[in-house]
Design a protein around this motif. Structure first.
Motif, PDB file in Angstrom:
ATOM      1  N   LYS A 284     -87.545  -4.852 -16.318  1.00  0.00           N
ATOM      2  CA  LYS A 284     -86.807  -3.624 -16.579  1.00  0.00           C
ATOM      3  C   LYS A 284     -87.678  -2.720 -17.436  1.00  0.00           C
ATOM      4  O   LYS A 284     -88.376  -3.187 -18.346  1.00  0.00           O
ATOM      5  CB  LYS A 284     -85.510  -3.920 -17.329  1.00  0.00           C
ATOM      6  N   ALA A 285     -87.612  -1.443 -17.150  1.00  0.00           N
ATOM      7  CA  ALA A 285     -88.340  -0.480 -17.967  1.00  0.00           C
ATOM      8  C   ALA A 285     -87.710  -0.410 -19.350  1.00  0.00           C
ATOM      9  O   ALA A 285     -86.485  -0.514 -19.486  1.00  0.00           O
ATOM     10  CB  ALA A 285     -88.310   0.892 -17.306  1.00  0.00           C
ATOM     11  N   GLN A 286     -88.531  -0.253 -20.359  1.00  0.00           N
ATOM     12  CA  GLN A 286     -88.048  -0.077 -21.724  1.00  0.00           C
ATOM     13  C   GLN A 286     -87.463   1.330 -21.849  1.00  0.00           C
ATOM     14  O   GLN A 286     -87.902   2.253 -21.158  1.00  0.00           O
ATOM     15  CB  GLN A 286     -89.186  -0.269 -22.725  1.00  0.00           C
ATOM     16  N   PRO A 287     -86.479   1.517 -22.742  1.00  0.00           N
ATOM     17  CA  PRO A 287     -85.840   2.837 -22.861  1.00  0.00           C
ATOM     18  C   PRO A 287     -86.824   3.982 -23.140  1.00  0.00           C
ATOM     19  O   PRO A 287     -86.618   5.101 -22.681  1.00  0.00           O
ATOM     20  CB  PRO A 287     -84.877   2.656 -24.035  1.00  0.00           C
ATOM     21  N   ASP A 288     -87.897   3.692 -23.844  1.00  0.00           N
ATOM     22  CA  ASP A 288     -88.857   4.744 -24.188  1.00  0.00           C
ATOM     23  C   ASP A 288     -90.052   4.794 -23.229  1.00  0.00           C
ATOM     24  O   ASP A 288     -90.979   5.572 -23.433  1.00  0.00           O
ATOM     25  CB  ASP A 288     -89.357   4.544 -25.617  1.00  0.00           C
ATOM     26  N   GLU A 289     -90.017   3.973 -22.187  1.00  0.00           N
ATOM     27  CA  GLU A 289     -91.135   3.892 -21.249  1.00  0.00           C
ATOM     28  C   GLU A 289     -91.037   4.999 -20.198  1.00  0.00           C
ATOM     29  O   GLU A 289     -90.010   5.167 -19.549  1.00  0.00           O
ATOM     30  CB  GLU A 289     -91.130   2.516 -20.573  1.00  0.00           C
ATOM     31  N   ALA A 290     -92.104   5.755 -20.040  1.00  0.00           N
ATOM     32  CA  ALA A 290     -92.125   6.840 -19.059  1.00  0.00           C
ATOM     33  C   ALA A 290     -92.219   6.258 -17.653  1.00  0.00           C
ATOM     34  O   ALA A 290     -93.011   5.356 -17.399  1.00  0.00           O
ATOM     35  CB  ALA A 290     -93.297   7.768 -19.336  1.00  0.00           C
ATOM     36  N   LEU A 291     -91.410   6.801 -16.765  1.00  0.00           N
ATOM     37  CA  LEU A 291     -91.449   6.363 -15.374  1.00  0.00           C
ATOM     38  C   LEU A 291     -92.451   7.230 -14.604  1.00  0.00           C
ATOM     39  O   LEU A 291     -92.587   8.415 -14.889  1.00  0.00           O
ATOM     40  CB  LEU A 291     -90.064   6.474 -14.743  1.00  0.00           C
ATOM     41  N   PRO A 292     -93.117   6.638 -13.632  1.00  0.00           N
ATOM     42  CA  PRO A 292     -94.123   7.381 -12.865  1.00  0.00           C
ATOM     43  C   PRO A 292     -93.466   8.386 -11.909  1.00  0.00           C
ATOM     44  O   PRO A 292     -92.972   8.019 -10.847  1.00  0.00           O
ATOM     45  CB  PRO A 292     -94.870   6.286 -12.108  1.00  0.00           C
ATOM     46  N   GLN A 293     -93.475   9.656 -12.301  1.00  0.00           N
ATOM     47  CA  GLN A 293     -92.820  10.696 -11.506  1.00  0.00           C
ATOM     48  C   GLN A 293     -93.384  10.785 -10.091  1.00  0.00           C
ATOM     49  O   GLN A 293     -92.639  11.023  -9.143  1.00  0.00           O
ATOM     50  CB  GLN A 293     -92.939  12.055 -12.216  1.00  0.00           C
ATOM     51  N   HIS A 294     -94.693  10.597  -9.950  1.00  0.00           N
ATOM     52  CA  HIS A 294     -95.284  10.711  -8.613  1.00  0.00           C
ATOM     53  C   HIS A 294     -94.739   9.635  -7.672  1.00  0.00           C
ATOM     54  O   HIS A 294     -94.587   9.877  -6.476  1.00  0.00           O
ATOM     55  CB  HIS A 294     -96.816  10.659  -8.681  1.00  0.00           C
ATOM     56  N   LEU A 295     -94.395   8.457  -8.214  1.00  0.00           N
ATOM     57  CA  LEU A 295     -93.803   7.417  -7.369  1.00  0.00           C
ATOM     58  C   LEU A 295     -92.349   7.756  -7.033  1.00  0.00           C
ATOM     59  O   LEU A 295     -91.909   7.551  -5.899  1.00  0.00           O
ATOM     60  CB  LEU A 295     -93.890   6.050  -8.038  1.00  0.00           C
ATOM     61  N   LEU A 296     -91.610   8.261  -8.015  1.00  0.00           N
ATOM     62  CA  LEU A 296     -90.227   8.652  -7.745  1.00  0.00           C
ATOM     63  C   LEU A 296     -90.193   9.728  -6.655  1.00  0.00           C
ATOM     64  O   LEU A 296     -89.358   9.685  -5.749  1.00  0.00           O
ATOM     65  CB  LEU A 296     -89.557   9.168  -9.020  1.00  0.00           C
ATOM     66  N   LEU A 297     -91.124  10.672  -6.717  1.00  0.00           N
ATOM     67  CA  LEU A 297     -91.190  11.744  -5.718  1.00  0.00           C
ATOM     68  C   LEU A 297     -91.699  11.246  -4.363  1.00  0.00           C
ATOM     69  O   LEU A 297     -91.409  11.854  -3.336  1.00  0.00           O
ATOM     70  CB  LEU A 297     -92.067  12.885  -6.223  1.00  0.00           C
ATOM     71  N   LEU A 298     -92.426  10.152  -4.382  1.00  0.00           N
ATOM     72  CA  LEU A 298     -92.877   9.558  -3.118  1.00  0.00           C
ATOM     73  C   LEU A 298     -91.672   9.029  -2.338  1.00  0.00           C
ATOM     74  O   LEU A 298     -91.605   9.145  -1.113  1.00  0.00           O
ATOM     75  CB  LEU A 298     -93.872   8.431  -3.407  1.00  0.00           C
ATOM     76  N   ALA A 299     -90.703   8.469  -3.051  1.00  0.00           N
ATOM     77  CA  ALA A 299     -89.515   7.904  -2.408  1.00  0.00           C
ATOM     78  C   ALA A 299     -88.437   8.954  -2.158  1.00  0.00           C
ATOM     79  O   ALA A 299     -87.629   8.803  -1.252  1.00  0.00           O
ATOM     80  CB  ALA A 299     -88.945   6.776  -3.260  1.00  0.00           C
ATOM     81  N   ASP A 300     -88.416   9.995  -2.966  1.00  0.00           N
ATOM     82  CA  ASP A 300     -87.395  11.038  -2.848  1.00  0.00           C
ATOM     83  C   ASP A 300     -88.058  12.367  -3.183  1.00  0.00           C
ATOM     84  O   ASP A 300     -88.381  12.625  -4.338  1.00  0.00           O
ATOM     85  CB  ASP A 300     -86.229  10.755  -3.801  1.00  0.00           C
TER      86      ASP A 300
END
Length: 152
Positions: free
Chosen positions: A7-23
């Motif tokens: 699980k991602a930590q609450p303060d951990e940045a998520l990779p926006q480029h991957l999120l945009l790859l899926a959506d």
């Protein structure tokens, strides 16, 4: 390849480029991201995969799942999906949903190989919800396919 999924930590940045790859719609991501649990797949502490899941009562939905393009086809997406299916089972969910476009041939195969069944089609979803046309595998993405796995 040795990887870890957590699980991602609450303060951990998520990779926006991957999120945009899926959506490809950042406005939709902004709506579901705050209400999702995030899982990260890492190799050598580098994020190569992301998966977001939401739970409502006894139903879960995978909102976003993606693997870094250079690492696709190596079983990492399958491993991440299996991890999240296991998480859903552990949470006592009755069903887990995942949605994809009609043009995502690889995703459609992967989801069915992991036990998901096609349960609905939202016709013209991508024509109405996305301002720009989406093309994948030489196919215009028009319809949203809804897959479900039921847990006994």
């Amino acid at each position: 390849m040795i990887y870890s999924i957590s699980k991602a930590q609450p303060d951990e940045a998520l990779p926006q480029h991957l999120l945009l790859l899926a959506d490809e719609n950042p406005d939709l991501i902004a709506v579901y991201l705050p209400h999702s649990e995030s899982f990260l797949l890492k190799v050598d502490n580098q994020i190569l995969g992301v998966c977001l899941i939401q739970q409502k009562e006894q139903i879960g939905e995978i909102m976003n799942i993606a693997i870094e393009p250079a690492f696709q086809g190596q079983g990492l997406g399958k491993a991440l999906l299996q991890h999240v299916i296991g998480f859903a089972r552990e949470q006592g969910l009755q069903r887990l949903l995942i949605k994809t476009g009609n043009s995502g041939i690889g995703q459609i195969a992967l989801y069915q190989q992991q036990g998901f069944d096609l349960v609905a089609v939202n016709y013209n979803y991508f024509l109405e919800a996305y301002p720009q046309p989406i093309w994948e595998n030489g196919i215009r993405c028009k319809h949203q396919l809804v897959f479900e796995i039921a847990f006994s």
